[in-house]
Design a protein around this motif. Structure first.
Motif, PDB file in Angstrom:
ATOM      1  N   CYS A 290     -19.760  41.573 -29.142  1.00 20.36           N
ATOM      2  CA  CYS A 290     -19.228  42.339 -27.809  1.00 20.36           C
ATOM      3  C   CYS A 290     -17.913  41.124 -27.178  1.00 20.36           C
ATOM      4  CB  CYS A 290     -19.828  43.139 -27.547  1.00 20.36           C
ATOM      5  SG  CYS A 290     -20.721  44.380 -27.669  1.00 20.36           S
TER       6      CYS A 290
ATOM      7  N   VAL B   1     -21.431  45.581 -22.212  1.00 15.83           N
ATOM      8  CA  VAL B   1     -19.774  46.593 -21.994  1.00 15.83           C
ATOM      9  C   VAL B   1     -19.951  47.948 -20.950  1.00 15.83           C
ATOM     10  CG1 VAL B   1     -18.356  47.997 -23.730  1.00 15.83           C
ATOM     11  CG2 VAL B   1     -19.679  45.826 -24.336  1.00 15.83           C
TER      12      VAL B   1
ATOM     13  N   LYS C 269     -16.460  43.876 -24.926  1.00 16.48           N
ATOM     14  CA  LYS C 269     -15.443  45.381 -26.192  1.00 16.48           C
ATOM     15  C   LYS C 269     -16.173  45.165 -26.901  1.00 16.48           C
ATOM     16  CE  LYS C 269     -11.697  44.465 -23.331  1.00 16.48           C
ATOM     17  NZ  LYS C 269     -11.209  45.675 -22.909  1.00 16.48           N
TER      18      LYS C 269
ATOM     19  N   GLY D  54     -13.657  48.112 -29.723  1.00 19.89           N
ATOM     20  CA  GLY D  54     -13.014  47.526 -28.796  1.00 19.89           C
ATOM     21  C   GLY D  54     -12.229  47.689 -27.223  1.00 19.89           C
ATOM     22  N   TYR D  55     -13.841  48.435 -27.310  1.00 19.98           N
ATOM     23  CA  TYR D  55     -13.165  49.367 -26.548  1.00 19.98           C
ATOM     24  C   TYR D  55     -14.194  48.204 -24.743  1.00 19.98           C
ATOM     25  CZ  TYR D  55     -14.359  52.718 -22.263  1.00 19.98           C
ATOM     26  OH  TYR D  55     -13.828  53.855 -21.046  1.00 19.98           O
ATOM     27  N   GLY D  56     -13.894  48.339 -23.614  1.00 16.08           N
ATOM     28  CA  GLY D  56     -14.691  47.323 -23.059  1.00 16.08           C
ATOM     29  C   GLY D  56     -14.708  48.031 -21.390  1.00 16.08           C
TER      30      GLY D  56
ATOM     31  N   GLU E 197     -10.054  39.345 -19.909  1.00 15.58           N
ATOM     32  CA  GLU E 197      -8.828  40.948 -20.846  1.00 15.58           C
ATOM     33  C   GLU E 197      -9.490  40.410 -22.463  1.00 15.58           C
ATOM     34  OE1 GLU E 197      -9.099  43.778 -21.563  1.00 15.58           O
ATOM     35  OE2 GLU E 197      -8.193  44.992 -20.629  1.00 15.58           O
TER      36      GLU E 197
ATOM     37  N   LYS F 289      -9.063  35.887 -25.650  1.00 17.65           N
ATOM     38  CA  LYS F 289      -9.825  36.354 -24.499  1.00 17.65           C
ATOM     39  C   LYS F 289      -9.296  35.724 -23.151  1.00 17.65           C
ATOM     40  CE  LYS F 289     -14.392  37.382 -22.608  1.00 17.65           C
ATOM     41  NZ  LYS F 289     -15.252  38.122 -23.015  1.00 17.65           N
TER      42      LYS F 289
ATOM     43  N   ASN G 247      -6.027  46.543 -25.540  1.00 19.41           N
ATOM     44  CA  ASN G 247      -7.469  46.359 -25.102  1.00 19.41           C
ATOM     45  C   ASN G 247      -8.320  47.167 -25.655  1.00 19.41           C
ATOM     46  OD1 ASN G 247      -6.722  48.652 -23.553  1.00 19.41           O
ATOM     47  ND2 ASN G 247      -6.710  47.934 -21.625  1.00 19.41           N
ATOM     48  N   SER G 248      -8.175  48.203 -26.659  1.00 18.64           N
ATOM     49  CA  SER G 248      -9.119  48.969 -27.759  1.00 18.64           C
ATOM     50  C   SER G 248      -8.371  48.824 -28.723  1.00 18.64           C
ATOM     51  CB  SER G 248      -9.925  50.122 -27.106  1.00 18.64           C
ATOM     52  OG  SER G 248      -8.908  51.553 -27.950  1.00 18.64           O
TER      53      SER G 248
END
Ligand code: GLC
Length: 724
Positions: free
Chosen positions: A104, A370, A552, A601-603, A643, A668, A710-711
């Protein structure tokens, strides 16, 4: 010692002495507290076989390993040293977050730093090799060993596996001080057991195996990994440890691996239970013909290889090639010149849990967290707010995962410790319930714990509710069909939410869990996985805003266990379902959505980021070109933050069905409030390749879509055409 000398040495060895090198014994035979990681079949090992085994699995400290080595070398007729191996999966004495959490971070350099710290600590403790990285692709949260992988995506896994190999082994050769050899595992595709049940059959198409499951092992081989470990599972109904196609044709001939192959614990003998070997003698033949060099913890090799050779059933050349690889590994580590390598009891003590390693562990833990939801209640304002700290993980220090044999609660920071370390003394806390069902409490005790917690929650401005899965409910032999939290914890959660709407759940787990109800009712959810030695300090850093979460998801959180395996790179069907469009004859469930609860990929962050439109350097690309796909990213919030900008590519048409998208780059970046940066990803033709209808590994002309966001669910995209 150069190769010729190794060959000369080999020629001096008897067949029995060669076979001795092909056996690995657990350290428990040398020490009472040796490492055990599988069923022990002590039957059939003679004292001599144990004493003559060429390698030892386990860690009992520098002094003891030096004694074992010294005693072994005194009796070793050819002065061939022992090699000491162990499972250093996420740190040694300083325990880092579990690998699924490290995934992550999307931060290979940081993951490499962690592996290098683990190498320094374990090398000083007398170890020479770690059974890490685990490169198995994982897409089924029921499987307990997802905790040991870096996640559901082949590209991310490849980047992080390479970083771990380089962290352990360095780039200057295995003799470098403070380095250990790495062993990539479990070859191959152990992460796809049918029904998510550990050790179960794996059924994959050849194309899925090659496109999705092999690339991360290839990354390890390309990074120079010293050893490969076989897997317990079958592939195409052939146990890996007996598969010549997998171990010789694919691993050695196609992927170019020239090092040592070691079986997993007991895996050679287990071919009898698979029903493909009628006895240990046949199992030994199958494994040595498949090119397995070391037999971990069974007597198949030591009892049978000599006879198989003397009867002309197995050629001695197979034994020679295996032993030569083992001798080369020991030589690459410099063990012939210095059998103790970096073993040094005082250095071992000085390095264990040293400030530098703790700081790296804390930094890494922060980057693994996350933030799944935040209705604005985080970060906490410790001066102005009355905060209640509730839950079974408030003071629990066993937050270092299932594989941390050398971690200890005595050296681990809990959440309560972390808050105190920030000077937050007026901690109001209540356990609320036990970690697992029942927790050995009487009914009265349980009611009392719950009542105290609810009373505390009533009186607080905000609640930090520390919940989670027991650390041993993930890991090896820890598959779960129900991936929700224990009923006691869910009852505590519901009762607390009834009296206080400002609840931030801090979730400990070794896998994605079914947290549908928590995600609906809690005001914030922070997934902290198993964060390791510095977990409590890192959690306090994030809860109080001293650090901004940037993790993420490396693996999707399913909406329900009924969805698994669920992952972002799903394949198109002939009847695709469109979210929100009511159609009957499409690929969907009647009772739950197709999408996971939270995707790969989400966070979230404490700030917000805007990703601008995708700009391509050209709309057409030939195979010798490189395309640049760029976006501008702006921090549109009030605090600095990191990010992870991700690039996915969709192959719109193929000679076979292609995934809806595939990760092909990530970056990142750190941005101050209002700051913006351009992020550019280079697209090369090699990134577009797959195994086509003829099983050729090629790219195909046609339209491709590039998504950057960003995801894995970003719709921010642009198209280009590949055509020569
Ligand atoms: C275990 C695991 C493997 C580990 C080995 C040695 O059964 O499957 O990952 O490295 O045995 O401990």
């Amino acid at each position: 010692m150069v190769q010729e000398k190794l060959i000369d040495l080999l020629k001096e060895m008897s067949l029995e002495e060669k076979v001795d090198q092909m056996l690995q014994m657990s350290g428990m035979f040398y020490e009472d507290e040796g490492v055990l990681t599988g069923p022990v079949n002590t039957a059939g090992f003679t004292e001599e076989e144990i004493r003559q085994a060429g390698s030892v699995l386990g860690s009992v400290g520098a002094e003891k390993l030096m004694t074992i080595q010294r005693e072994y070398m005194e009796k070793q007729p050819h002065h061939i040293p022992l090699i000491f191996m162990a499972d250093i999966i996420n740190g040694f004495r300083t325990v880092f977050p579990i690998p699924l959490a490290q995934g992550c971070t999307f931060h290979p350099a940081l993951v490499e730093e962690g592996a290098a710290a683990a190498a320094r600590e374990s090398a000083a403790a007398g170890l020479h090799l770690t059974f890490s990285p685990m490169a198995d692709l994982v897409r089924d949260a029921r499987w307990g060993r997802v905790m040991e992988s870096t996640g559901e995506d082949a590209w991310l896994n490849g980047c992080l596996v390479r970083a771990m190999v380089e962290g352990y082994q360095g780039r200057e050769g295995l003799r470098e001080k403070g380095r250990i050899a790495a062993c990539v595992k479990h070859f191959a595709a152990y992460g796809a057991p049918t029904a998510g049940r550990d050790y179960n059959t794996v059924e994959l198409s050849e194309r899925t195996l090659r496109d999705d499951y092999l690339p991360a092992y290839q990354a390890a081989v390309d990074a120079g990994v010293a050893v490969v470990m076989t897997s317990f599972n079958t592939l195409d109904r052939i146990p890996s440890s007996g598969s010549r196609r997998l171990m010789r044709e694919i691993l050695r001939d196609e992927m170019g691996f020239g090092g040592v192959v070691i079986s997993d614990w007991g895996a050679i003998e287990e071919m009898c239970r698979h029903g493909v070997a009628k006895d240990n003698r046949e199992a030994a033949r199958l494994a040595v013909e498949a090119g397995v060099d070391i037999d971990m913890m069974t007597n198949c090799y030591c009892k049978n290889l000599r006879g198989l050779v003397e009867e002309g059933i197995v050629s001695e050349s197979l034994i020679d090639e295996a032993v030569l690889r083992i001798l080369k590994l020991k030589n690459d580590l410099g063990l012939f010149e210095n059998p103790y390598k970096d073993a040094d009891a005082s250095e071992e003590k000085a390095l264990a849990l040293c400030q530098e390693h703790r700081q790296t562990a804390r930094k890494m833990a922060v980057e693994t967290f996350v933030l799944l939801k935040n209705d604005g209640i985080l970060p906490l304002k410790k001066e102005q707010e009355k905060i209640a700290l509730i839950g079974p993980y408030v003071s629990n220090k066993e937050i270092y995962g299932a594989w941390s044999m050398f971690g200890s609660p005595d050296t681990t920071v809990s959440i309560a410790d972390g808050l105190r370390n920030k000077g937050y003394e007026k901690i109001l806390s209540a356990q609320g319930c036990g970690l697992s069902e029942g927790f050995g409490q009487t009914a009265e005790d349980s009611e009392k714990l719950l009542r105290e917690a609810v009373e505390l929650a009533k009186s607080a401005d905000k609640v930090v509710l520390a919940l989670g899965e027991h650390r041993l409910h993930s890991g090896e032999a820890a598959s779960r069909a129900d991936i929700t939290l224990p009923a006691d914890q869910m009852e505590l959660f519901r009762k607390v939410c009834e009296v206080n709407q400002k609840v931030a759940v801090v979730l400990f787990s070794g896998r994605p869990l079914d947290i549908r109800e928590i995600s609906e009712k809690a005001a914030a959810v922070l997934a902290v996985w198993m964060p390791g030695t510095e977990g409590g300090n890192a959690i306090a850093d994030v809860l109080f805003g001293d650090a901004n979460p940037s993790g993420k998801l490396s693996m999707s959180f399913p909406y329900s266990v009924g969805q698994v395996p669920v992952f972002y790179g799903q394949f198109r069907t002939g009847r695709p379902y469109t979210e929100g469009v009511e159609e009957k004859y499409v690929s969907r469930y009647l009772d739950i959505p197709n999408k996971p609860l939270f995707p790969f990929g989400y966070g979230l962050s404490y700030t917000t980021f805007a990703v601008g439109p995708v700009r391509l350097s050209a709309q057409r690309m030939c195979r010798t070109d490189r395309l640049c796909a760029a976006v501008t990213v702006k921090n549109t919030g009030a605090v600095s933050g990191q990010e992870v900008v991700q690039m996915y590519i969709e192959d719109v048409h193929g000679s076979v069905v292609r995934p809806v998208r595939e990760l092909r780059g990530f970056s990142k970046i750190e941005l101050a409030p209002g700051e913006e940066k351009e992020v550019c990803f280079e697209i090369a033709e090699t990134m577009l390749r797959f195994h086509d209808i003829h099983m050729n590994y090629v790219s195909e002309d046609g339209e491709f879509r590039v998504y950057i966001g960003n995801s894995s669910e970003t719709a921010n995209g642009a198209s280009f055409v590949l055509a020569d």
